[in-house]
Scaffold this motif. Sequence first.
Motif, PDB file in Angstrom:
ATOM      1  N   ASP A 513       0.857  -1.194   0.000  1.00  0.00           N
ATOM      2  CA  ASP A 513       0.000   0.000   0.000  1.00  0.00           C
ATOM      3  C   ASP A 513       0.886   1.234   0.000  1.00  0.00           C
ATOM      4  O   ASP A 513       2.089   1.162   0.270  1.00  0.00           O
ATOM      5  CB  ASP A 513      -0.955  -0.012   1.207  1.00  0.00           C
ATOM      6  CG  ASP A 513      -0.244   0.117   2.540  1.00  0.00           C
ATOM      7  OD1 ASP A 513       0.451   1.125   2.752  1.00  0.00           O
ATOM      8  OD2 ASP A 513      -0.381  -0.799   3.393  1.00  0.00           O
ATOM      9  N   ASN A 514       0.308   2.399  -0.308  1.00  0.00           N
ATOM     10  CA  ASN A 514       1.083   3.653  -0.341  1.00  0.00           C
ATOM     11  C   ASN A 514       0.691   4.571   0.814  1.00  0.00           C
ATOM     12  O   ASN A 514       0.660   5.787   0.673  1.00  0.00           O
ATOM     13  CB  ASN A 514       0.879   4.349  -1.679  1.00  0.00           C
ATOM     14  CG  ASN A 514      -0.568   4.759  -1.917  1.00  0.00           C
ATOM     15  OD1 ASN A 514      -1.455   4.373  -1.154  1.00  0.00           O
ATOM     16  ND2 ASN A 514      -0.818   5.550  -2.954  1.00  0.00           N
ATOM     17  N   GLY A 515       0.386   3.937   1.971  1.00  0.00           N
ATOM     18  CA  GLY A 515       0.007   4.716   3.145  1.00  0.00           C
ATOM     19  C   GLY A 515       1.210   5.305   3.874  1.00  0.00           C
ATOM     20  O   GLY A 515       2.337   5.338   3.364  1.00  0.00           O
ATOM     21  N   GLY A 516       0.959   5.732   5.125  1.00  0.00           N
ATOM     22  CA  GLY A 516       2.004   6.398   5.907  1.00  0.00           C
ATOM     23  C   GLY A 516       3.004   5.451   6.527  1.00  0.00           C
ATOM     24  O   GLY A 516       4.080   5.876   6.972  1.00  0.00           O
ATOM     25  N   GLY A 517       2.688   4.158   6.559  1.00  0.00           N
ATOM     26  CA  GLY A 517       3.619   3.174   7.107  1.00  0.00           C
ATOM     27  C   GLY A 517       3.693   3.223   8.626  1.00  0.00           C
ATOM     28  O   GLY A 517       3.006   4.009   9.301  1.00  0.00           O
ATOM     29  N   PHE A 518       4.559   2.365   9.217  1.00  0.00           N
ATOM     30  CA  PHE A 518       4.782   2.340  10.665  1.00  0.00           C
ATOM     31  C   PHE A 518       6.151   1.732  10.935  1.00  0.00           C
ATOM     32  O   PHE A 518       6.793   1.157  10.049  1.00  0.00           O
ATOM     33  CB  PHE A 518       3.679   1.534  11.360  1.00  0.00           C
ATOM     34  CG  PHE A 518       3.687   0.074  11.039  1.00  0.00           C
ATOM     35  CD1 PHE A 518       4.294  -0.840  11.882  1.00  0.00           C
ATOM     36  CD2 PHE A 518       3.082  -0.396   9.871  1.00  0.00           C
ATOM     37  CE1 PHE A 518       4.291  -2.190  11.586  1.00  0.00           C
ATOM     38  CE2 PHE A 518       3.078  -1.744   9.567  1.00  0.00           C
ATOM     39  CZ  PHE A 518       3.697  -2.643  10.439  1.00  0.00           C
ATOM     40  N   ASP A 519       6.629   1.899  12.161  1.00  0.00           N
ATOM     41  CA  ASP A 519       7.938   1.375  12.542  1.00  0.00           C
ATOM     42  C   ASP A 519       7.780  -0.098  12.927  1.00  0.00           C
ATOM     43  O   ASP A 519       7.248  -0.419  13.984  1.00  0.00           O
ATOM     44  CB  ASP A 519       8.503   2.182  13.725  1.00  0.00           C
ATOM     45  CG  ASP A 519       9.957   1.817  14.018  1.00  0.00           C
ATOM     46  OD1 ASP A 519      10.404   0.746  13.538  1.00  0.00           O
ATOM     47  OD2 ASP A 519      10.625   2.587  14.710  1.00  0.00           O
ATOM     48  N   VAL A 520       8.244  -0.978  12.051  1.00  0.00           N
ATOM     49  CA  VAL A 520       8.071  -2.419  12.269  1.00  0.00           C
ATOM     50  C   VAL A 520       8.762  -2.879  13.544  1.00  0.00           C
ATOM     51  O   VAL A 520       8.256  -3.737  14.279  1.00  0.00           O
ATOM     52  CB  VAL A 520       8.618  -3.208  11.051  1.00  0.00           C
ATOM     53  CG1 VAL A 520       8.541  -4.713  11.314  1.00  0.00           C
ATOM     54  CG2 VAL A 520       7.835  -2.865   9.795  1.00  0.00           C
TER      55      VAL A 520
END
Length: 566
Positions: A513-520
């Motif tokens: 996806d092209n969302g904001g992401g997160f710190d895995v």
Amino acid sequence: MKYLLPILLLFSINVFGQNAQKEFNKKLNEFEFTSIAKLDSAFKDFQKKGYDNDSKWAAEANYIFGKRYFSKSVLDKSMALLLKASDQLKKHKMNRELADTYHFLGLNASKTNQKVKAVAYFNTCEDLAIAVKDTFNMINALHGLGKILQNDSAFTEAEKNFRTALTLGLKSKDSLSTSYSYDFLSQLMGQTDRPQLALENQLRAMQIREKLGDKYALAISINNVGESYRLLNKDKEAEQYFLKALALSKTIGFRDLESYIYTILIDFAKKRKQYDLALEYAESQRVLSDSIFSENMTKSLADVQGKYNLAEKERVLAEKELAYQNQKFLSLLGLVTLLFASGVAFYFYKRKQEQKKILEAESIAKLEKERIRIARDLHDNLGPELAQVSSKLDMLSYKQNETEDGNLAQLANNTRGAMDQLRDTIWSIRGEAITIADFAAKVREFAQKRLKDYGIEFQDICSNADVILGPSQALNLYRVCQEAINNAAKYANSKRVVLEMSCAENIQIRLKDNGGGFDVDSVPRGYGIRNMQERVEELNGVFDISSNKNGTEIKISVPLISIVKD
């Protein structure tokens, strides 16, 4: 002179036997079977009579039984008997009966969504009917082909078929065929927004069927008159006809129609806010469904028991035969040379390997049948039960003036969610061969429905579309994709989700996806991510998730050999 008496005696016995067979077939054609059990009993009587398979009486009996089992929706047995009858009827050049056999084969194929076969059967029926000037089956073929055109939304061509059939029926004074032409025209006109014409044609069909005394067709017509009044928004008149059709359906044992009518009556009662009556109808429908399930289960258990007894007898005989062979081998063992002993040992090794292969093949076949049976039982029994529970919860919630967040409303939503999960499970275990293309289409269907409200675009790219996945692979990978798409919808704030699938040595799946992401690394892995990883590892695969400010990407790799052997 001394040979004349035996010849006359043999001739009279033969004539008497033929007359008995002819009388049996006549009664079979006229008798009204009110249950599958009675039809099964008649079929067993037919088998006990020991008809010569090459006789025209056996051909005619198989043809009649095939039609009767079709009328009871026992489609597999109907199809088998009709196919057998078609071969027998060809030998005896019984072309009128053969034309009608192809008519019912076409109906059977239509009912099981085999459109290409259905068209071929109806065309053969029409050709045979024209050759022998059989107007009845010319009309049947036109009706069958017309219904297929109607289902394909080719309404103009379908109406042309039905009107041609109606003209033939009126010209030949065939009241039965004419009633069906009016019935089919009525259904078509209802579907094409001509409710008044639909009602007029259905009333004509009903009047003819009342005179003919065709109770099954009459029950359908009375029901369809009710449907026509519904289209005209005349609920009071519609309900009167539905109640009349329900009473007749109960009398003749037409349980499929009876169950359908209860669904309509429940809607009428809910519309008038007569919730007690709606619940009463729902309970009657449930009892009816239970009785159908119980009857089918009893028959299935009897079949299983019969197969088990036969298998047990075969096993005992096989054990005795094997014991005899072993004893014979031991008596000769001391007389043979070492070379022969080695040859015997090699022979038994190969024999054991072959037996192992046969047992494995039988085991796989049994598992496949059981898998299909479980999927059918889930679809036919648990699915309707969940739908009924959901409907009752909705009614109770409405009756108690609950909000959408009320306990009953939430339970109804949870039940509908369980129905969706059930449908997905049935899809995975019922398909004999689920290709990558099938799998991608299933994920696309879910994604478009799930992401639509969020305004998120979904795209899938699929290569090597003919590679086959087994049931467990398809279900596990589908659940992983579901979880990833749900996360993208709820948390990612994305505008686009892309699914890529390919196959070389491994099945490769990539969801991005092209969302904001997160710190895995900093976000603890909850049940969702953990479940996705565990499902992939069950398939001996590798699961990887990465995320940054440009979006989140999940990569899955599953060995192809694992999929092929599933």
